[in-house]
Write a protein that holds these residues in place. Structure first.
Motif, PDB file in Angstrom:
ATOM      1  N   THR A 160     -26.440  34.634 -41.269  1.00 62.53           N
ATOM      2  CA  THR A 160     -25.328  34.210 -42.134  1.00 62.53           C
ATOM      3  C   THR A 160     -24.569  35.394 -42.699  1.00 62.53           C
ATOM      4  O   THR A 160     -23.332  35.409 -42.702  1.00 62.53           O
ATOM      5  CB  THR A 160     -25.860  33.322 -43.267  1.00 62.53           C
ATOM      6  N   THR A 161     -25.295  36.397 -43.196  1.00 60.93           N
ATOM      7  CA  THR A 161     -24.589  37.544 -43.782  1.00 60.93           C
ATOM      8  C   THR A 161     -23.816  38.323 -42.710  1.00 60.93           C
ATOM      9  O   THR A 161     -22.702  38.792 -42.952  1.00 60.93           O
ATOM     10  CB  THR A 161     -25.562  38.476 -44.522  1.00 60.93           C
ATOM     11  N   ALA A 162     -24.379  38.416 -41.488  1.00 63.60           N
ATOM     12  CA  ALA A 162     -23.681  39.118 -40.417  1.00 63.60           C
ATOM     13  C   ALA A 162     -22.465  38.319 -39.942  1.00 63.60           C
ATOM     14  O   ALA A 162     -21.384  38.869 -39.725  1.00 63.60           O
ATOM     15  CB  ALA A 162     -24.640  39.373 -39.257  1.00 63.60           C
ATOM     16  N   PHE A 163     -22.650  37.012 -39.790  1.00 65.45           N
ATOM     17  CA  PHE A 163     -21.555  36.150 -39.370  1.00 65.45           C
ATOM     18  C   PHE A 163     -20.445  36.145 -40.425  1.00 65.45           C
ATOM     19  O   PHE A 163     -19.252  36.169 -40.094  1.00 65.45           O
ATOM     20  CB  PHE A 163     -22.085  34.736 -39.150  1.00 65.45           C
ATOM     21  N   GLY A 164     -20.834  36.134 -41.702  1.00 66.99           N
ATOM     22  CA  GLY A 164     -19.848  36.159 -42.769  1.00 66.99           C
ATOM     23  C   GLY A 164     -19.052  37.444 -42.800  1.00 66.99           C
ATOM     24  O   GLY A 164     -17.849  37.445 -43.094  1.00 66.99           O
ATOM     25  N   ALA A 165     -19.718  38.563 -42.491  1.00 66.74           N
ATOM     26  CA  ALA A 165     -19.027  39.849 -42.524  1.00 66.74           C
ATOM     27  C   ALA A 165     -18.029  39.984 -41.379  1.00 66.74           C
ATOM     28  O   ALA A 165     -16.871  40.351 -41.582  1.00 66.74           O
ATOM     29  CB  ALA A 165     -20.054  40.980 -42.471  1.00 66.74           C
TER      30      ALA A 165
END
Length: 382
Positions: free
Chosen positions: A14-19
């Motif tokens: 999620t954090t990678a996709f969000g970034a």
């Protein structure tokens, strides 16, 4: 695989996709909000800037109240920040939503790393962090692609809506499957104690290696396509190079973690080998044509994939359980600095002396770590 770990892997995704999912699509599909390159740069910096400032603070908070509440609060905050732009749909609220996403990721990212360490015995840390890094790499790889498809179908609001649903779904999943990890009793720590621990080689060496790996990844993703275009290659070829880099990084991480757990790989030597492979990969970017581009991407991806799980496993092994969140937050800060510093260094040197010289400068800097360690080892033997 332990079902308790899957929500943590989903949080990493999620954090990678969000970034990357939003960053890759702001410039081309948000004309009402992105009115200049300066505005685009500001929106891109909000997410990473919030992480640089807040990750150590949330890591310390995870040690104080437990990593699970920080994980859940961060995921819910990510969902709420994403929903803000879906409901408001105005340029001003895009800034608020992006800042909120970065602040929320600053909470659940180090909390997830701390839980990966807490929920696994030290003998399985390599495999656990290798799998965590694998799913995070998948998020970085698929973010621009899936984000582009969603924006093409329904605009930027649809992308933010999907991220809101994703954050909420992972929070519910973590609530169900991630067990409570109450804070452990710990001795009072002064500022001097903290400085000593964060300047100890057992912290500095893995963190510096993680920062170097992140710097090389950022440079590879950002500048290898530029090199390809200068060599006359089209967008399909340059896109393939970035995909090779991401795929190699994703595949190597679980393999390196398993090798560490089974004793076939020593952390210090594995990290040194990863740094050297990464440096050689950057130098290969100077080779002409598609073969040089693909070789550079493969070596940079493999080298950084080797460093990442070994670095985090080394940090976990050298950190008291009751300080795990603080250590992971500080290590994540080091990675964010590498993420920003690597491209800045290459861009500065390239402006003065060409892109090949920029690659060489970063390669030399990354190779200095193993070189210094080897020199120290020789001196100790003498």
């Amino acid at each position: 695989m332990n079902r308790r770990m899957w929500p943590l892997y989903a949080a990493g995704f999620t954090t990678a996709f969000g970034a990357h999912g939003i960053a890759a699509n702001l410039g081309g599909f948000a004309d009402d909000a992105v009115t200049s390159l300066l505005v685009l740069g500001g929106l891109l910096a909000l997410y990473d800037g919030a992480e640089v400032l807040l990750k150590p603070l949330f890591g310390t908070l995870a040690d104080r109240i437990g990593a699970r509440p920080v994980l859940l609060g961060g995921l819910l905050g990510f969902a709420a920040a994403s929903a803000t732009y879906v409901l408001a749909d105005s340029p001003a609220w895009l800034w608020v939503a992006r800042l909120g996403q970065g602040a929320a990721a600053s909470a659940f990212s180090p909390a997830a790393s701390a839980l990966v360490a807490r929920l696994n015995p030290s003998a399985k840390h390599g495999r656990a962090f290798g799998s965590y890094g694998f799913y995070k790499s998948i998020g970085y790889t698929l973010g621009p692609l899936l984000g582009g498809v969603l924006v093409w179908v329904g605009g930027l609001r649809l992308l933010f809506a999907v991220m809101a649903v994703l954050g909420l779904a992972v929070a519910i999943w973590a609530l169900v499957d991630v067990p409570e990890t109450p804070p452990l009793p710990k001795a009072r720590q002064t500022v001097l104690d903290l400085v000593r621990r964060l300047t100890d080689p057992s912290f500095l060496a893995p963190t510096a290696a993680l920062a170097a790996a992140t710097a090389a990844l950022s440079v590879g993703v950002g500048f290898l396509p530029v090199t390809g275009r200068l060599d006359g290659l089209g967008p399909i070829a340059t896109g393939a190079a970035v995909s090779v880099l991401a795929a190699c990084a994703a595949v190597v991480q679980p393999l390196a973690g398993r090798a560490l757990d089974t004793g076939r790989l020593v952390p210090s030597r594995g990290i040194a080998a990863g740094l050297l492979v990464t440096a050689v990969g950057l130098l290969c970017a100077a080779l002409p044509g598609l073969p040089g581009l693909l070789l550079a991407a493969a070596l940079v991806g493999a080298g950084t994939g080797l460093i990442t799980p070994l670095g985090f496993a080394s940090l976990a092994a050298a950190t008291p359980q009751e300080r795990m969140g603080q250590t992971m937050g500080a290590a994540e800060l080091g990675r964010e600095l590498g993420d920003a510093g690597g491209p800045l260094l290459v861009a500065t040197v390239a402006t003065l002396a060409g892109l090949t010289t920029g690659y060489t400068a970063l390669a030399v800097l990354i190779a200095l770590g193993p070189a210094v360690a080897f020199a120290v080892r020789l001196r100790q033997r003498a």
